[in-house]
Scaffold this motif. Structure first.
Motif, mmCIF file in Angstrom:
data_model
loop_
_atom_site.group_PDB
_atom_site.id
_atom_site.type_symbol
_atom_site.label_atom_id
_atom_site.label_comp_id
_atom_site.label_asym_id
_atom_site.label_seq_id
_atom_site.Cartn_x
_atom_site.Cartn_y
_atom_site.Cartn_z
ATOM 1 N N GLN A 1 0.685 -1.180 -0.081
ATOM 2 C CA GLN A 1 -0.055 -0.105 -0.133
ATOM 3 C C GLN A 1 0.853 1.367 0.140
ATOM 4 O OE1 GLN A 1 -0.632 -2.521 1.812
ATOM 5 N NE2 GLN A 1 -2.620 -3.203 2.201
ATOM 6 N N TRP A 2 0.304 2.164 -0.358
ATOM 7 C CA TRP A 2 1.002 3.566 -0.239
ATOM 8 C C TRP A 2 1.626 4.088 0.986
ATOM 9 C CZ3 TRP A 2 0.399 7.944 2.655
ATOM 10 C CH2 TRP A 2 -0.980 7.814 3.319
ATOM 11 N N TRP A 3 1.115 3.620 1.848
ATOM 12 C CA TRP A 3 1.505 4.233 3.134
ATOM 13 C C TRP A 3 2.732 3.395 3.750
ATOM 14 C CZ3 TRP A 3 1.105 0.136 6.524
ATOM 15 C CH2 TRP A 3 0.204 -0.721 6.311
ATOM 16 N N THR A 4 2.978 2.256 2.959
ATOM 17 C CA THR A 4 4.111 1.184 3.606
ATOM 18 C C THR A 4 5.394 2.245 3.014
ATOM 19 O OG1 THR A 4 4.100 0.251 1.291
ATOM 20 C CG2 THR A 4 2.775 -0.861 3.362
ATOM 21 N N VAL A 5 5.349 3.160 2.088
ATOM 22 C CA VAL A 5 6.581 3.901 1.879
ATOM 23 C C VAL A 5 7.231 4.877 2.720
ATOM 24 C CG1 VAL A 5 7.701 5.211 0.033
ATOM 25 C CG2 VAL A 5 6.450 3.517 -0.766
ATOM 26 N N PRO A 6 6.269 5.559 3.267
ATOM 27 C CA PRO A 6 6.806 6.541 4.597
ATOM 28 C C PRO A 6 6.971 5.755 5.737
ATOM 29 C CG PRO A 6 4.305 6.925 3.694
ATOM 30 C CD PRO A 6 4.891 6.035 2.729
ATOM 31 N N LEU A 7 6.398 4.636 5.928
ATOM 32 C CA LEU A 7 6.252 3.752 7.251
ATOM 33 C C LEU A 7 7.669 3.200 6.968
ATOM 34 C CD1 LEU A 7 5.470 2.384 9.726
ATOM 35 C CD2 LEU A 7 4.511 0.566 8.264
ATOM 36 N N ALA A 8 8.171 2.618 5.759
ATOM 37 C CA ALA A 8 9.622 1.948 5.613
ATOM 38 C C ALA A 8 10.719 3.203 5.848
ATOM 39 C CB ALA A 8 9.659 1.643 4.064
ATOM 40 N N VAL A 9 10.580 4.471 5.422
ATOM 41 C CA VAL A 9 11.611 5.356 5.895
ATOM 42 C C VAL A 9 11.588 5.733 7.249
ATOM 43 C CG1 VAL A 9 11.981 8.010 5.404
ATOM 44 C CG2 VAL A 9 10.948 6.558 3.709
ATOM 45 N N ILE A 10 10.474 5.765 8.147
ATOM 46 C CA ILE A 10 10.525 5.777 9.410
ATOM 47 C C ILE A 10 11.109 4.730 10.268
ATOM 48 C CG2 ILE A 10 8.870 6.187 11.360
ATOM 49 C CD1 ILE A 10 7.008 7.527 9.664
ATOM 50 N N ALA A 11 10.807 3.506 9.662
ATOM 51 C CA ALA A 11 11.367 2.432 10.337
ATOM 52 C C ALA A 11 12.906 2.250 9.927
ATOM 53 C CB ALA A 11 10.868 1.155 9.728
#
Length: 354
Positions: free
Chosen positions: A260-270
């Motif tokens: 999903q689209w939100w996994t990209v910013p989540l990946a950056v935060i992680a």
């Protein structure tokens, strides 16, 4: 060269040889301390974390010492005002490019780039150009480019290099556009950082600068900066070692593989709390791709890991005020997110492979 000059050259050569021996022996000594002297198992979380701590602490401190000294020694013999005026002129865009390219060809991780960044700022090089270096340096590495080309294809590697350079150029331009130089700490501020060095500067840098004078100036500046930054190197690498040894890769795959689209910013935060250099992150990138994580999401995680990390931020806090630190993290986070979305569209994952 007179006798005194030859003696000084001999001491300098011996110091450099000692530095090279220490730097070369560091990986072996660190591994011996962690696994043989302390008896920690190889491959265990504790063993890898302790090995990481020993190795990176010594590596960064050695780099800090030689780079700050080298930049200060060169700076003592240069007309820094003329250089600064040229870099601050109409061709500033070229300066961003040079800064990013120089960062690309230096094999440093995010923390190892900081000593040179400090040297550039104390040498009064415009902040935007130094930020271009600081952003691009950990992202791009010639060894990593070869690994990326061999493992994931040369189009992927070329695209990665392009976005790394673009990140450095745009990041530097943004920093200058908002006047971020006013948010540097006194240690690295273009004017404040020179105040405490003025007495020795007057003593060792007469109108005709000698090698002895340049050495004394560089040694004084190295000691001054080293005392202020070294404790934070130890704290930062210690935190990075804990995260490096105890955060499992399986957690990342489980939370970032949906697409999903939100996994990209989540990946950056992680990725931000973790700490690795770009060479070491390439196998992790391949593993994430083979396990089904979309290409852009995996790349965003890896870029967040190598471009900005908690250990790096702890060290940068000594040369940046909170506003500049927040702007630095924000620019990188936004850029990594945009790159992740772009790569998800251009390099889709099919069956776990590109």
């Amino acid at each position: 060269m007179n006798t005194k000059g030859w003696r000084q050259a001999g001491k300098g050569g011996a110091a450099l040889l000692l530095w090279l021996l220490l730097y070369g022996a560091n990986p072996h000594v660190s591994a011996w301390l962690a696994h043989d002297a302390l008896g920690l198992a190889r491959g265990s979380a504790t063993g890898e974390a302790v090995n990481f701590f020993f190795y990176d602490t010594v590596k960064i401190l050695l780099l800090l010492a030689i780079m700050v000294y080298g930049v200060a020694f060169a700076r003592a013999g240069l007309q820094t005002e003329r250089i600064r005026e040229k870099l601050a002129g109409a061709k500033r865009g070229l300066g961003y490019l040079f800064g990013a390219v120089f960062g690309a060809v230096t094999p440093f991780c995010s923390c190892s780039s900081i000593p040179l960044f400090v040297g550039f700022t104390t040498a009064r090089i415009p902040l935007g150009i130094t930020m271009s270096f600081l952003i691009a340096s950990p992202m791009i590495n010639e060894i990593a480019v070869v690994l990326l080309g061999g493992l994931l294809g040369w189009p992927f590697a070329a695209a990665y290099v392009a976005v790394g350079l673009l990140a450095g150029i745009l990041g530097g331009a943004i920093m200058d556009a908002v006047g971020a130089e006013r948010w540097l700490q006194p240690l690295a501020a273009p004017h404040g950082g020179l105040t405490e060095l003025r007495p020795i500067r007057a003593l060792t840098l007469p109108s005709r600068i000698t090698l002895e004078g340049r050495h004394r100036f560089a040694l004084h500046e190295t000691r001054s900066i080293f005392r202020k930054v070294a404790p934070w190197v130890v704290i930062g690498v210690g935190l990075g070692a804990l995260l490096h040894g105890f955060v499992p890769e399986e957690w990342v795959v489980r939370h970032l593989g949906a697409g999903q689209w939100w996994t990209v910013p989540l990946a950056v935060i992680a990725g931000v709390p973790l700490y690795a250099n770009v060479t070491g992150i390439v196998p992790i990138l391949e593993s994430l791709l083979l396990k089904g994580v979309p290409a852009g999401t995996a790349l965003a995680f890896c870029m967040g890991t190598v471009a900005v990390s908690l250990p790096e931020l702890l060290m940068l806090r000594q040369v940046m005020r909170w506003r500049l630190l927040a702007l630095f993290v924000g620019v990188l986070a936004v850029f990594c997110t945009l790159v992740g979305w772009l790569f998800n569209a251009v390099f889709p994952v099919m069956g776990g492979r590109l």
